[in-house]
Design a protein around this motif. Structure first.
Motif, PDB file in Angstrom:
ATOM      1  N   SER A  99       6.024  -4.917   2.246  1.00  0.00           N
ATOM      2  CA  SER A  99       6.497  -3.775   1.460  1.00  0.00           C
ATOM      3  C   SER A  99       6.054  -2.452   2.078  1.00  0.00           C
ATOM      4  O   SER A  99       6.833  -1.496   2.160  1.00  0.00           O
ATOM      5  N   ILE A 100       4.790  -2.409   2.515  1.00  0.00           N
ATOM      6  CA  ILE A 100       4.280  -1.177   3.153  1.00  0.00           C
ATOM      7  C   ILE A 100       5.006  -0.923   4.477  1.00  0.00           C
ATOM      8  O   ILE A 100       5.378   0.213   4.799  1.00  0.00           O
ATOM      9  N   LEU A 129       8.783   7.657   5.070  1.00  0.00           N
ATOM     10  CA  LEU A 129       7.837   8.762   5.022  1.00  0.00           C
ATOM     11  C   LEU A 129       8.132   9.768   6.127  1.00  0.00           C
ATOM     12  O   LEU A 129       8.840   9.489   7.102  1.00  0.00           O
ATOM     13  N   SER A 130       7.554  10.945   5.988  1.00  0.00           N
ATOM     14  CA  SER A 130       7.684  11.963   7.032  1.00  0.00           C
ATOM     15  C   SER A 130       6.907  11.505   8.266  1.00  0.00           C
ATOM     16  O   SER A 130       5.996  10.676   8.160  1.00  0.00           O
ATOM     17  N   GLU A 158      -0.354   8.955   9.643  1.00  0.00           N
ATOM     18  CA  GLU A 158      -1.530   8.805   8.768  1.00  0.00           C
ATOM     19  C   GLU A 158      -1.552   7.415   8.132  1.00  0.00           C
ATOM     20  O   GLU A 158      -2.609   6.785   8.028  1.00  0.00           O
ATOM     21  N   ALA A 159      -0.373   6.924   7.721  1.00  0.00           N
ATOM     22  CA  ALA A 159      -0.291   5.597   7.108  1.00  0.00           C
ATOM     23  C   ALA A 159      -0.653   4.512   8.115  1.00  0.00           C
ATOM     24  O   ALA A 159      -1.365   3.554   7.790  1.00  0.00           O
ATOM     25  N   ASP A 166      -0.641  11.931  -1.285  1.00  0.00           N
ATOM     26  CA  ASP A 166       0.219  11.520  -2.399  1.00  0.00           C
ATOM     27  C   ASP A 166       1.326  10.563  -1.969  1.00  0.00           C
ATOM     28  O   ASP A 166       1.573   9.542  -2.625  1.00  0.00           O
ATOM     29  N   ALA A 167       2.016  10.873  -0.879  1.00  0.00           N
ATOM     30  CA  ALA A 167       3.157  10.037  -0.447  1.00  0.00           C
ATOM     31  C   ALA A 167       2.693   8.632  -0.090  1.00  0.00           C
ATOM     32  O   ALA A 167       3.337   7.639  -0.464  1.00  0.00           O
ATOM     33  N   ILE A 168       1.567   8.529   0.619  1.00  0.00           N
ATOM     34  CA  ILE A 168       1.051   7.211   1.014  1.00  0.00           C
ATOM     35  C   ILE A 168       0.486   6.475  -0.204  1.00  0.00           C
ATOM     36  O   ILE A 168       0.644   5.256  -0.339  1.00  0.00           O
ATOM     37  N   ARG A 169      -0.138   7.229  -1.123  1.00  0.00           N
ATOM     38  CA  ARG A 169      -0.698   6.614  -2.333  1.00  0.00           C
ATOM     39  C   ARG A 169       0.406   5.962  -3.165  1.00  0.00           C
ATOM     40  O   ARG A 169       0.262   4.830  -3.635  1.00  0.00           O
ATOM     41  N   VAL A 170       1.531   6.660  -3.329  1.00  0.00           N
ATOM     42  CA  VAL A 170       2.651   6.108  -4.092  1.00  0.00           C
ATOM     43  C   VAL A 170       3.187   4.845  -3.424  1.00  0.00           C
ATOM     44  O   VAL A 170       3.523   3.860  -4.090  1.00  0.00           O
TER      45      VAL A 170
END
Length: 561
Positions: free
Chosen positions: A422-423, A430-431, A437-438, A455-459
């Motif tokens: 899923s990740i 993502l940008s 960063e991810a 925030d984007a990676i946390r979601v």
């Protein structure tokens, strides 16, 4: 024994069980944080849980066999000491490998506490009355399950997670002293002791190798690979050797003739699947609350109260109902049905599901498990000969732990795969800078601190864990259906009114003793009738009653009492 005497005898036992549950659950709410601090991944998370369950599983039948041979009071004190020392040592762990080793030690003690407490309770309480006290045990277990994660969360947030492992020490010391002072059991009849060491090695080796394969396959090597085939073949060979050994030795760890008893066989099947519901849900709900909903350890403990509350209320209330009425079948069928419904509802959750829905689903599942879990042991003890009471009780606990261990291993492995996929799929949305960063944060597979992520990676992480946990519960639904079917086909035997010590004098099971007791009552009634007939000058029961014969001047009439 009076109610007060029973409670006094059980006080140390109950406190020992409470220590066991508390020490096991107090770390559950902080486990994601512990694994993150020790730089562990999803596989490490699964193994920290599985190691305890595995050690509990393989040691339970051995403790049960020892209980039929040695002092049960001494054995439960030894088990409590082993458990608490393992817990204390775990508090000093510097990496996940060390933590896993000491969790194994905890599991060895837990296997003894779980099996011996049920065996000792059968010694002093009849099956008919046992429901009430089993409900008390279930209540204490539920309080530990509810209070443990909450207390662990508070301690973690205030002092750090290591203190969770030290909380049980003072309570355990009190429990050992209380057991010495209040638990008085008659000495068992001494006989030649033959411990099945070979069977124990084969069972432990086969189960361990199978679970290691389940945990590592898919991450360390492919499911369809030479390593997989070798491990499965090795596990199968060891388990076949265990079966052959159990047939041949004089004192088997698990007497295979027990499986001729329909109640025992169906209870074992039900125990395996209910173990997945009991252990699996508590493990993955903790991850759901913290990794999919961003809860702190304290909040995680609070959010799991509905499930443990349902287990507490159902176990205590329906335990009393069983004792008052002697009826258990309808309660267990209803509980199994609720477990199916609860798991089905939890299979629909995501990272943004309303908390009220999650809470209701957990309460339903907890209520179902509370109505089934204790009663499975009760019905087995009710139909088992006293000489096999220890091994039969521990066997049910063994298979429940085996189900939980395999469930956590298999479901944890599947969850790791689902989260990773899923990740991987979500990163592309993502940008570019967030993608870098991810990849840096999540690429190693180490469980992250969710609240420290952008925030984007946390979601993305929360969404991945939320959907994966829902899928895990969906996979558990068929197992709950198996429990329902097994419980539905259990023979509806009447609960006995004699404890194991009294049954030992009769030399049978509770059902056999109850039949004998009814026969004695009938014989006594016939004797009273015959005595009354003799006193009245009438023929005895079953004798011929001639009409019109004379005794003196009075005609005898056919008037049977």
């Amino acid at each position: 024994m009076s109610h007060r005497q029973v409670l006094e005898a059980l006080s140390g036992l109950i406190l020992g069980m409470f220590v066991s549950i508390l020490a096991s659950t107090v770390v559950s709410s902080s486990l994601p944080l512990i694994i993150s601090d020790l730089k562990g991944d999803q596989s490490s998370f699964t193994w920290v849980v599985t190691a305890t369950l595995l050690a509990t599983t393989v040691s339970t039948p051995i403790w049960g066999k020892l209980a039929d041979l040695f002092s049960r009071k001494l054995l439960i004190q030894i088990a409590l000491i082993i458990f608490v020392l393992g817990s204390a040592f775990a508090g000093f762990s510097q990496d996940t490998s060390t933590l896993i080793v000491f969790r194994v030690m905890q599991g060895l003690g837990a296997g003894g506490l779980g099996a011996l407490s049920q065996i000792i309770m059968a010694d002093i309480i009849s099956p008919r009355e046992r429901g009430k006290y089993a409900g008390l045990f279930g209540g204490v277990m539920a309080v530990g399950m509810v209070g443990g994660p909450l207390l662990g969360g508070v301690v973690t947030d205030a002092f750090g997670w290591r203190w969770n492992f030290f909380l049980a020490l003072p309570i355990a010391i009190v429990a050992i002293i209380l057991l010495q002072m209040t638990l008085h059991l008659p000495k068992i009849v001494k006989r030649a002791v033959r411990i099945d060491y070979l069977g124990a090695i084969f069972i432990a080796g086969g189960v361990s190798l199978l679970l290691i394969w389940v945990s590592l396959a898919g991450s360390q090597f492919e499911w369809a690979s030479a390593t997989s085939f070798a491990m499965v073949a090795g596990a199968a060979a060891l388990l076949i050797a265990a079966v052959i050994t159990e047939f041949k030795v004089k004192e088997p760890i698990i007497p295979l003739q027990l499986f001729k008893n329909r109640t025992f066989t169906l209870s074992v099947i039900a125990s395996i699947s209910i173990g997945v519901a009991m252990f699996g849900t508590s493990v993955f709900l903790s991850q759901y609350m913290q990794l999919a909903r961003g809860a702190t350890p304290t909040q995680s403990g609070l959010l799991t109260i509905p499930m443990m509350g349902g287990l507490l209320l159902a176990s205590a209330f329906f335990g009393n109902v069983v004792s008052r009425t002697g009826k258990w079948k309808a309660i267990m069928v209803t509980g199994s049905s609720l477990a199916v419904v609860g798991l089905a509802l939890l299979s629909t959750i995501h990272y943004d599901t309303n908390f009220w829905f999650v809470g209701v689903s957990m309460f339903i599942l907890g209520s179902g498990v509370g109505m089934v879990m204790q009663n499975l042991t009760l019905v087995v003890q009710n139909t088992t000969e006293v000489k096999n009471l220890g091994v039969a009780t521990s066997a049910v606990t063994f298979f429940r732990s085996l189900g939980g261990t395999m469930g956590v291993s298999i479901l944890g492995s599947i969850m790791g795969t689902l989260v990773a996929d899923s990740i991987k799929d979500g990163i592309t949305d993502l940008s570019p800078e967030n993608q870098l960063e991810a990849a840096k944060t999540l690429g190693s597979g180490v469980i992250p601190h969710v609240d420290e992520l952008p925030d984007a990676i946390r979601v993305l992480v929360e969404s991945s864990y939320g959907s994966a946990v829902g899928s895990i519960f969906l996979l558990a639904v068929p197992l709950a259906i198996i429990t329902l079917i097994a419980v539905a086909f259990l023979p509806n035997n009447k609960l006995g009114t004699m404890n194991a010590i009294d049954l030992a004098k009769k030399g049978g099971s509770a059902v056999d003793a109850e039949t004998e007791r009814e026969r004695e009552i009938e014989n006594a009634e016939d004797s009273l009738i015959e005595a009354a007939a003799a006193t009245a000058g009438l023929p005895a029961v079953g004798e011929a009653h001639p009409v019109g014969t004379r005794t003196g001047s009075t005609a005898s009439v056919d008037t049977r009492p």
